[in-house]
Design an enzyme around this catalytic site. Structure first.
Site, PDB file in Angstrom:
ATOM      1  N   HIS A  82      39.691  64.599  27.890  1.00  0.00           N
ATOM      2  CA  HIS A  82      40.701  63.658  28.380  1.00  0.00           C
ATOM      3  C   HIS A  82      41.077  64.046  29.803  1.00  0.00           C
ATOM      4  O   HIS A  82      41.157  65.237  30.118  1.00  0.00           O
ATOM      5  CB  HIS A  82      41.950  63.701  27.489  1.00  0.00           C
ATOM      6  CG  HIS A  82      42.814  62.495  27.633  1.00  0.00           C
ATOM      7  ND1 HIS A  82      43.737  62.359  28.635  1.00  0.00           N
ATOM      8  CD2 HIS A  82      42.869  61.353  26.904  1.00  0.00           C
ATOM      9  CE1 HIS A  82      44.340  61.192  28.518  1.00  0.00           C
ATOM     10  NE2 HIS A  82      43.838  60.551  27.473  1.00  0.00           N
ATOM     11  N   ASP A 106      40.565  58.860  20.004  1.00  0.00           N
ATOM     12  CA  ASP A 106      39.416  58.091  19.502  1.00  0.00           C
ATOM     13  C   ASP A 106      38.552  58.860  18.528  1.00  0.00           C
ATOM     14  O   ASP A 106      37.661  58.281  17.912  1.00  0.00           O
ATOM     15  CB  ASP A 106      38.565  57.643  20.699  1.00  0.00           C
ATOM     16  CG  ASP A 106      39.352  56.687  21.574  1.00  0.00           C
ATOM     17  OD1 ASP A 106      39.507  56.965  22.776  1.00  0.00           O
ATOM     18  OD2 ASP A 106      39.862  55.695  21.042  1.00  0.00           O
TER      19      ASP A 106
HETATM   20  C1  SDX Z   1      41.040  57.117  26.186  1.00  0.00           C
HETATM   21  O1  SDX Z   1      43.555  57.890  30.300  1.00  0.00           O
HETATM   22  C2  SDX Z   1      44.017  57.681  29.140  1.00  0.00           C
HETATM   23  O2  SDX Z   1      45.153  57.960  28.835  1.00  0.00           O
HETATM   24  C3  SDX Z   1      43.031  57.060  28.154  1.00  0.00           C
HETATM   25  C4  SDX Z   1      43.479  56.951  26.694  1.00  0.00           C
HETATM   26  C5  SDX Z   1      44.601  55.942  26.536  1.00  0.00           C
HETATM   27  O3  SDX Z   1      45.328  56.041  25.531  1.00  0.00           O
HETATM   28  O4  SDX Z   1      44.687  55.006  27.356  1.00  0.00           O
HETATM   29  O5  SDX Z   1      43.918  58.222  26.235  1.00  0.00           O
HETATM   30  C6  SDX Z   1      42.329  56.487  25.814  1.00  0.00           C
HETATM   31  O6  SDX Z   1      40.333  56.563  26.986  1.00  0.00           O
HETATM   32  C7  SDX Z   1      40.702  58.462  25.606  1.00  0.00           C
HETATM   33  C8  SDX Z   1      39.346  59.018  26.170  1.00  0.00           C
HETATM   34  C9  SDX Z   1      38.215  58.331  25.398  1.00  0.00           C
HETATM   35  N1  SDX Z   1      36.897  58.677  25.973  1.00  0.00           N
HETATM   36  C10 SDX Z   1      36.051  59.487  25.365  1.00  0.00           C
HETATM   37  O7  SDX Z   1      36.313  60.100  24.331  1.00  0.00           O
HETATM   38  C11 SDX Z   1      34.677  59.562  26.044  1.00  0.00           C
HETATM   39  C12 SDX Z   1      34.228  61.014  26.113  1.00  0.00           C
HETATM   40  N2  SDX Z   1      35.107  61.736  27.055  1.00  0.00           N
HETATM   41  C13 SDX Z   1      34.663  61.837  28.426  1.00  0.00           C
HETATM   42  O8  SDX Z   1      33.841  60.840  28.904  1.00  0.00           O
HETATM   43  C14 SDX Z   1      35.711  62.410  29.375  1.00  0.00           C
HETATM   44  O9  SDX Z   1      36.287  63.475  28.752  1.00  0.00           O
HETATM   45  C15 SDX Z   1      36.802  61.479  29.883  1.00  0.00           C
HETATM   46  C16 SDX Z   1      36.264  60.242  30.487  1.00  0.00           C
HETATM   47  C17 SDX Z   1      37.738  61.119  28.786  1.00  0.00           C
HETATM   48  C18 SDX Z   1      37.602  62.256  30.949  1.00  0.00           C
HETATM   49  O10 SDX Z   1      36.742  62.457  32.015  1.00  0.00           O
HETATM   50  P1  SDX Z   1      37.220  63.300  33.297  1.00  0.00           P
HETATM   51  O11 SDX Z   1      38.657  63.659  33.222  1.00  0.00           O
HETATM   52  O12 SDX Z   1      36.730  62.572  34.509  1.00  0.00           O
HETATM   53  O13 SDX Z   1      36.473  64.647  33.095  1.00  0.00           O
HETATM   54  P2  SDX Z   1      35.054  64.968  33.704  1.00  0.00           P
HETATM   55  O14 SDX Z   1      34.108  63.853  33.399  1.00  0.00           O
HETATM   56  O15 SDX Z   1      35.243  65.369  35.123  1.00  0.00           O
HETATM   57  O16 SDX Z   1      34.628  66.224  32.823  1.00  0.00           O
HETATM   58  C19 SDX Z   1      34.982  67.545  33.227  1.00  0.00           C
HETATM   59  C20 SDX Z   1      33.881  68.423  32.637  1.00  0.00           C
HETATM   60  C21 SDX Z   1      32.476  67.968  33.028  1.00  0.00           C
HETATM   61  O17 SDX Z   1      31.618  69.087  32.923  1.00  0.00           O
HETATM   62  P3  SDX Z   1      31.282  69.950  34.283  1.00  0.00           P
HETATM   63  O18 SDX Z   1      30.898  68.942  35.345  1.00  0.00           O
HETATM   64  O19 SDX Z   1      32.560  70.684  34.611  1.00  0.00           O
HETATM   65  O20 SDX Z   1      30.149  70.837  33.869  1.00  0.00           O
HETATM   66  O21 SDX Z   1      33.935  68.313  31.199  1.00  0.00           O
HETATM   67  C22 SDX Z   1      32.717  67.731  30.727  1.00  0.00           C
HETATM   68  C23 SDX Z   1      32.074  67.036  31.900  1.00  0.00           C
HETATM   69  O22 SDX Z   1      30.658  66.973  31.731  1.00  0.00           O
HETATM   70  N3  SDX Z   1      33.087  66.792  29.688  1.00  0.00           N
HETATM   71  C24 SDX Z   1      32.429  66.641  28.543  1.00  0.00           C
HETATM   72  C25 SDX Z   1      33.154  65.676  27.821  1.00  0.00           C
HETATM   73  N4  SDX Z   1      34.209  65.277  28.544  1.00  0.00           N
HETATM   74  C26 SDX Z   1      34.170  65.973  29.697  1.00  0.00           C
HETATM   75  N5  SDX Z   1      31.309  67.220  28.076  1.00  0.00           N
HETATM   76  C27 SDX Z   1      30.898  66.814  26.835  1.00  0.00           C
HETATM   77  N6  SDX Z   1      31.551  65.885  26.081  1.00  0.00           N
HETATM   78  C28 SDX Z   1      32.676  65.311  26.542  1.00  0.00           C
HETATM   79  N7  SDX Z   1      33.308  64.396  25.813  1.00  0.00           N
END
Ligand code: SDX
Length: 451
Positions: free
Chosen positions: A311, A369
Site C-alpha cells: 500500500h 483487497d
Molecule cells: C487500494 O490509495 C489507497 O488508499 C487505495 C485503497 C483505497 O481504499 O482507496 O486502499 C485501495 O487500492 C489498495 C491497494 C490495492 N492494490 C494491490 O493490492 C495491488 C498490489 N499492490 C501493489 O501494486 C502496490 O503495493 C501498490 C500499488 C498498492 C502501492 O504501490 P507503491 O506505493 O507505488 O509502491 P511501489 O510500487 O513503489 O513498491 C515499492 C516496492 C517495489 O519494490 P522495489 O522497487 O523496492 O524492489 O515494493 C514492491 C515493489 O516492487 N511491491 C511489491 C508489491 N507491492 C509493492 N512486490 C510484490 N507484491 C506487491 N504487491
C-alpha cells in the site's frame, strides 16, 4: 477551512543564490505541510513528485490514515468502532456532514435515501446496448455518467440545493444500477428496490431474488455486506478520489465526476485488486504452490505482484484487512463453507510473506483487497462484481470529497505542470528533406491497427 500558516513555522529554501521562506501549515494530526503555492512565481522552479509520494493535493477534514500505525479515522472515528457499532448509512451521514446523526437526522436521511432508490425507467435501455458478458465495471462507468442525462435538475454545482439532491440521488441509486449490472450479466430480470428493506438487505435482494420464488435476506450476510460497505466508504486522497477531485475542479457535473472515479478505481493496482487477488488465490490453488508465487512476486524481472498486498500509505497492517478477514470467516461459516480452501491458501500466503525479508524490508502487508474477494465470493458474487461493490461503497467518499472541494472558496481548477525533457523548438521539415528516421521503425500493428 484554508489553513494559512502566517506567522508560524517556516521552511527555508536556498536555491540559485537566493533564500525563500515558505510557510509550514499545521495539521491537526499527521504530517504538517510546506506551502509551495507561490514557489514558481518566486523562483521560476516547479517541484517534482510523480505519483505524489510527498505531495498534499488539498486540505481535508474527512478521513485520516496513519500508515505507520495502521490507523484509519472517518471524521475522527476509528474504522473498527464504526464497523463494529455503526452501519453504512450512518457512516454516509458522518462522512458527508462531519458528525454522527441524532435520531431525527438519521430518520430523515434514511427516508431520503430509501425513497430515491429507483432509477428512471428509460435507464434500463442503456443496458441493452452491452453484450451480456460485458464487464460490469464498463457498464457502471457508462450508466453512472448517464445519470446526468436523466437528472439534469441536479447538475448545477453552484447551487447547494442541487448538490444535496445529486448527493442523495447517487447514494440511493448506485446500488440499484450495480444490481442491474449484475442481473444483466446473468440474463435475469432486473429487480426493483424495496422500501421495507435496509440498505444492504435491499442490495442483496436486488442482486439475488428472482421473480419465481420468495427471497429472504440472511441477516448475517446483510450485516456482513453492510460492514464491507463501511470498510470501503472512504480512504482520503487515493487515486480514484483524486480523480474525482480533479474532474470536479473543472466544475464538471457530479455524476460525471463520480463516473471518472469509477473508471480510475477499476485499475488492478487500485480497486481492481480485489478481483485480481481472488484470481491470484485461485491460480495458486493449494498451499504447496505458495513458494512459487512468493518467488515470482520478489523477482523484479517478473511483472507479477502479490495482489492484495502492499500500500502506498499503510506500512503496517491495513486495519480494514483485519476486519475483512474476520468477516470472511463469519460469512463462510454462515454459508456452510468454513473450510474454504482459498481462505487457507490466503492465510498461509500471508504468513509466508510476512516472514519473508523482501516483504518485511518493504513494509508490505495485506490490504483491504486481500480478504475481500473470498468474502464476496462466499456472498455469491462473481469476481467481475467485486470492484463494482467497491465502487458502490466508495461513492459516498467520492461525493464527500467533491462537496468539500466545491464548497471551499479557495477551490480552483487543478492544473499540474511538468518537467519537460522533450525536443527543443525546431523548424518544420518538408517531406523531400526527411531521412529514413522514425518512420521505418513503425510496427506492423501501427500500420494495420486491426491486425
Ligand atoms: C487500494 O490509495 C489507497 O488508499 C487505495 C485503497 C483505497 O481504499 O482507496 O486502499 C485501495 O487500492 C489498495 C491497494 C490495492 N492494490 C494491490 O493490492 C495491488 C498490489 N499492490 C501493489 O501494486 C502496490 O503495493 C501498490 C500499488 C498498492 C502501492 O504501490 P507503491 O506505493 O507505488 O509502491 P511501489 O510500487 O513503489 O513498491 C515499492 C516496492 C517495489 O519494490 P522495489 O522497487 O523496492 O524492489 O515494493 C514492491 C515493489 O516492487 N511491491 C511489491 C508489491 N507491492 C509493492 N512486490 C510484490 N507484491 C506487491 N504487491
Amino acid at each position: 477551512m484554508a489553513n494559512k500558516g502566517d506567522g508560524g513555522e517556516k521552511a527555508t529554501l536556498h536555491v540559485r543564490g537566493e533564500s525563500h521562506d515558505l510557510n509550514v501549515l499545521k495539521a491537526s494530526i499527521g504530517p504538517d505541510v510546506i506551502d509551495i503555492q507561490n514557489l514558481y512565481r518566486r523562483t521560476g522552479l516547479f517541484t517534482f513528485d510523480p505519483g505524489y509520494t510527498s505531495t498534499a493535493s488539498c486540505e481535508s477534514q474527512i478521513t485520516f490514515i496513519d500508515g505507520e500505525k495502521g490507523v484509519l479515522l472517518y471524521r475522527g472515528y476509528p474504522i473498527d468502532q464504526l464497523a463494529e457499532y455503526g452501519d453504512y448509512l450512518e457512516t454516509c451521514y458522518l462522512l458527508l456532514y462531519g458528525d454522527l446523526p441524532n435520531q431525527e437526522q438519521r430518520r430523515k436521511f434514511d427516508a431520503d435515501i430509501t425513497y430515491h432508490t429507483m432509477v428512471h425507467e428509460q435507464m434500463r435501455a442503456f443496458f441493452q446496448g452491452f453484450r451480456r458478458d460485458a464487464h460490469p465495471m464498463a457498464i457502471m462507468v457508462a450508466v453512472v455518467g448517464a445519470l446526468s442525462a436523466f437528472y439534469h435538475d441536479s447538475t448545477d454545482i453552484n447551487d447547494p440545493h442541487q448538490r444535496e439532491v445529486a448527493t442523495r440521488r447517487m447514494i440511493a441509486k448506485v446500488p440499484t444500477l450495480a444490481a442491474m449490472a449484475f442481473k444483466y450479466s446473468l440474463g435475469q430480470p432486473f429487480v426493483y428496490p424495496r422500501n421495507d428493506l435496509d440498505y444492504a438487505s435491499n442490495f442483496l435482494h436486488m442482486c439475488f431474488s428472482v421473480p419465481s420464488e420468495d427471497y429472504h435476506v440472511n441477516p448475517v450476510l446483510a450485516r456482513a455486506m453492510d460492514r464491507i460497505f463501511i470498510l470501503h466508504a472512504d480512504h482520503e486522497q487515493n487515486a480514484s478520489t483524486s480523480t474525482v477531485r480533479l474532474a470536479g475542479s473543472s466544475n464538471a457535473n457530479p455524476f460525471a465526476c463520480i463516473a471518472a472515479g469509477i473508471a480510475s478505481l477499476w485499475g488492478p493496482a487500485h480497486g481492481g485488486a480485489n478481483e485480481a487477488a481472488l484470481n491470484m488465490l485461485e491460480e495458486i490453488g493449494t498451499p504447496e504452490r505458495i513458494p512459487e508465487f512468493i518467488a515470482r512476486a520478489k523477482d523484479r524481472s517478473d511483472p507479477f505482484r502479490l495482489m492484495g498486498f502492499g500500500h502506498r500509505v499503510y506500512k503496517n497492517y491495513d486495519p480494514r484487512a483485519r476486519i475483512m478477514q474476520r468477516t470472511a470467516k463469519e460469512v463462510l461459516a454462515e454459508v456452510g463453507d468454513p473450510n474454504d480452501p482459498l481462505l487457507e491458501v490466503a492465510r498461509q500466503l500471508e504468513e509466508v510473506a510476512l516472514n519473508d525479508e523482501y516483504f518485511i524490508e518493504r513494509k508490505l502487508y495485506p490490504n483491504i483487497d486481500f480478504y475481500s474477494g473470498i468474502t464476496l465470493r462466499a456472498l455469491g458474487f462473481p469476481t467481475s462484481m467485486f470492484t463494482v461493490l467497491f465502487a458502490l461503497a466508495r461513492t459516498v467518499g467520492w461525493i464527500a470529497h467533491w462537496r468539500e472541494m466545491i464548497s471551499d472558496p479557495s477551490n480552483r481548477i487543478g492544473r499540474p505542470r511538468q518537467l519537460y525533457t522533450g525536443p527543443v523548438m525546431r523548424d518544420y521539415v518538408p517531406m523531400s528533406q526527411r531521412g529514413a528516421g522514425l518512420g521505418d521503425q513503425v510496427h506492423d500493428t501501427d500500420r494495420n491497427p486491426e491486425s
